[in-house]
Design a protein around this motif. Structure first.
Motif, PDB file in Angstrom:
ATOM      1  N   THR A 115     -29.288  -8.210 -33.967  1.00 18.60           N
ATOM      2  CA  THR A 115     -28.177  -7.608 -33.228  1.00 18.60           C
ATOM      3  C   THR A 115     -27.366  -6.677 -34.120  1.00 18.60           C
ATOM      4  O   THR A 115     -26.949  -5.595 -33.702  1.00 18.60           O
ATOM      5  CB  THR A 115     -27.250  -8.716 -32.657  1.00 18.60           C
TER       6      THR A 115
ATOM      7  N   GLU B 185     -17.052 -17.411 -31.133  1.00 17.71           N
ATOM      8  CA  GLU B 185     -16.952 -16.150 -30.396  1.00 17.71           C
ATOM      9  C   GLU B 185     -18.283 -15.678 -29.822  1.00 17.71           C
ATOM     10  O   GLU B 185     -18.303 -14.938 -28.838  1.00 17.71           O
ATOM     11  CB  GLU B 185     -16.368 -15.059 -31.305  1.00 17.71           C
ATOM     12  N   THR B 186     -19.404 -16.078 -30.447  1.00 18.54           N
ATOM     13  CA  THR B 186     -20.709 -15.577 -30.001  1.00 18.54           C
ATOM     14  C   THR B 186     -21.631 -16.675 -29.496  1.00 18.54           C
ATOM     15  O   THR B 186     -22.619 -16.378 -28.810  1.00 18.54           O
ATOM     16  CB  THR B 186     -21.427 -14.849 -31.148  1.00 18.54           C
TER      17      THR B 186
ATOM     18  N   VAL C  66     -17.160  -9.413 -33.126  1.00 20.35           N
ATOM     19  CA  VAL C  66     -17.498  -9.814 -34.494  1.00 20.35           C
ATOM     20  C   VAL C  66     -17.980  -8.609 -35.301  1.00 20.35           C
ATOM     21  O   VAL C  66     -17.543  -8.383 -36.438  1.00 20.35           O
ATOM     22  CB  VAL C  66     -18.583 -10.914 -34.482  1.00 20.35           C
TER      23      VAL C  66
ATOM     24  N   ASP D  17     -22.643 -10.149 -25.912  1.00 17.40           N
ATOM     25  CA  ASP D  17     -21.573  -9.324 -26.470  1.00 17.40           C
ATOM     26  C   ASP D  17     -21.142  -9.850 -27.842  1.00 17.40           C
ATOM     27  O   ASP D  17     -20.494 -10.886 -27.954  1.00 17.40           O
ATOM     28  CB  ASP D  17     -20.376  -9.311 -25.508  1.00 17.40           C
ATOM     29  N   TYR D  18     -21.537  -9.118 -28.873  1.00 17.13           N
ATOM     30  CA  TYR D  18     -21.167  -9.467 -30.235  1.00 17.13           C
ATOM     31  C   TYR D  18     -20.168  -8.456 -30.804  1.00 17.13           C
ATOM     32  O   TYR D  18     -19.896  -8.460 -31.997  1.00 17.13           O
ATOM     33  CB  TYR D  18     -22.412  -9.469 -31.133  1.00 17.13           C
TER      34      TYR D  18
ATOM     35  N   VAL E 204     -28.837 -12.833 -34.718  1.00 22.09           N
ATOM     36  CA  VAL E 204     -27.635 -12.130 -35.167  1.00 22.09           C
ATOM     37  C   VAL E 204     -28.006 -10.961 -36.092  1.00 22.09           C
ATOM     38  O   VAL E 204     -27.433  -9.875 -35.992  1.00 22.09           O
ATOM     39  CB  VAL E 204     -26.657 -13.099 -35.876  1.00 22.09           C
TER      40      VAL E 204
ATOM     41  N   ASP F  38     -30.799 -18.669 -34.688  1.00 23.89           N
ATOM     42  CA  ASP F  38     -29.584 -17.906 -34.403  1.00 23.89           C
ATOM     43  C   ASP F  38     -29.364 -16.816 -35.453  1.00 23.89           C
ATOM     44  O   ASP F  38     -28.910 -15.713 -35.133  1.00 23.89           O
ATOM     45  CB  ASP F  38     -28.371 -18.834 -34.362  1.00 23.89           C
TER      46      ASP F  38
ATOM     47  N   ILE G 284     -17.359 -17.306 -35.997  1.00 25.85           N
ATOM     48  CA  ILE G 284     -18.434 -16.494 -35.416  1.00 25.85           C
ATOM     49  C   ILE G 284     -19.163 -17.288 -34.336  1.00 25.85           C
ATOM     50  O   ILE G 284     -19.490 -16.759 -33.264  1.00 25.85           O
ATOM     51  CB  ILE G 284     -19.423 -16.054 -36.522  1.00 25.85           C
ATOM     52  N   LYS G 285     -19.375 -18.591 -34.590  1.00 22.88           N
ATOM     53  CA  LYS G 285     -20.050 -19.437 -33.596  1.00 22.88           C
ATOM     54  C   LYS G 285     -19.212 -19.576 -32.335  1.00 22.88           C
ATOM     55  O   LYS G 285     -19.733 -19.528 -31.209  1.00 22.88           O
ATOM     56  CB  LYS G 285     -20.333 -20.808 -34.206  1.00 22.88           C
TER      57      LYS G 285
END
Length: 365
Positions: A355, A338-339, A294, A290-291, A352, A348, A335-336
């Motif tokens: 995504t 939260e994701t 962000v 779940d991104y 991202v 990574d 961001i790191k």
């Protein structure tokens, strides 16, 4: 009535193959005596066909031709009468079509090939413009979003393009508010085709597109998109280039919101993502994680887009965003948190980026 309508009516009348053709200056002089003072241009018989001159564009005669085999003398007279009356009417009005009829003839053929997904079709011999499509040309596609504004006329757009491309340009109206522009490659490269400078072609095309977009934007009101593709020999590669340009503008509208110049070589990953079926895209988003927190945040999304645009360079990204380096690092750390993804590491960052693209195209559906 335009020239293409005349051709169709003659074909229906005679049941014979007919066509429009714009002759080169040498052939125009040979068949019709163009350039001979005081000589009236008359129909001629050549290569088993009757050729009737319609109008002269800078020494190039556009003619309608009809196969003669099996035609009665009366039918030949009717063809002559209809075609010459049309030519007289054009001359009386002082109207010069300046290639528009030939361009619309090619447009009709192109649209049929594209509808049938024939991306490698060769332009047939009965296309009036074929003789001008054997050298390398740069294709541009112009597409307007102004649904309620009046359509720009062929003449006004051609006049604008000639001021930019020094008269060496072909304009082909495709669909409503969609135009194909073909410019000679030498005008963009200065006639220099050295192999060691090929790596600069993309930059040159991008700069030319920016200048063209700026010029048109200064004359038009509203939003329009412009795409450009590498040089092609139109007689064999035009359908494939138009298909690529149309796809590029579609992808640009999805993935490059707020931008109006779209380059196919900058949308390779986007093209791949867009080709994935919608159900598979949604499944992939669920598997990645779940991104949404962000990607739905405009500030964070802009930060990520700029970070990837600057090749994950922290200092350059901070400059581009007009923020302090520490502010950018704070956002990347957030961001790191939260994701779980650290976009400063390649693995990574790739996840991202993928995504983001999946989110954009899936959200658009």
């Amino acid at each position: 009535m335009d020239s293409e309508t005349l051709r169709q009516k003659l074909e229906q009348l005679t049941g014979k193959k007919t066509g429009l053709k714009q002759l080169g200056r040498q052939q125009s002089a040979s068949l019709f005596g163009v350039g001979t003072e005081g000589k009236e241009q008359q129909p001629v018989i050549s290569e088993g066909s009757l050729w009737v001159p319609l109008y002269d564009n800078d020494g190039r005669i556009t003619t309608v031709w009809v196969e003669l085999e099996g035609l009665s003398s009366r039918e030949v007279q009717l063809v002559n009468y209809a075609a010459q009356n049309f030519a007289v009417a054009l001359k009386a009005t002082g109207f010069r079509e300046e290639g528009e009829v030939e361009a619309r003839q090619l447009s009709s053929w192109l649209n049929v090939q594209l509808e049938q997904e024939k991306d490698d079709a060769e332009i047939p011999d009965d296309m009036a413009l074929k003789s001008r499509l054997f050298s390398d040309m740069i294709p541009f596609l112009l597409s307007s979003e102004n649904v309620h504004s009046p359509q720009v006329s062929y003449r006004s757009l051609m006049k604008l393009l000639r001021s930019y491309f020094e008269n060496e340009v072909l304009l082909i109206p495709l669909q409503e508010k969609e135009w194909l522009i073909l410019a000679r490659k030498e005008l963009l490269t200065g006639g220099d085709d050295k192999e060691d400078e090929e790596e600069n072609d993309d930059d040159l095309l991008a700069q030319t597109s920016m200048g063209l977009h700026e010029l048109i934007a200064s004359e038009w009101v509203g939003i329009f998109h412009l795409a450009v593709a590498p040089a092609v020999v139109p007689v064999k590669g035009l359908t494939g280039s138009v298909a690529l340009l149309r796809e590029t503008i579609i992808l640009g509208r999805i993935f490059q919101v707020g931008e109006y110049i779209h380059l196919p070589w900058e949308l390779r990953l986007e093209r791949l993502v867009n080709s994935i079926p919608d159900t598979r895209r949604r499944k992939l988003l669920g598997q990645i994680g779940d991104y949404s927190s962000v990607l739905s945040d405009k500030e964070m999304l802009l930060t990520l887009e700029t970070f990837f645009e600057m090749d994950c360079n922290v200092s350059e990204t901070a400059k581009k965003l007009y923020i302090h380096r520490n502010t950018l690092l704070y956002r990347l750390d957030k961001i790191k948190q939260e994701t779980g993804a650290d976009v400063r590491s390649f693995g990574d960052a790739a996840i991202v980026k993928l995504t983001m693209l999946l989110y954009k195209v899936t959200k658009r559906k």
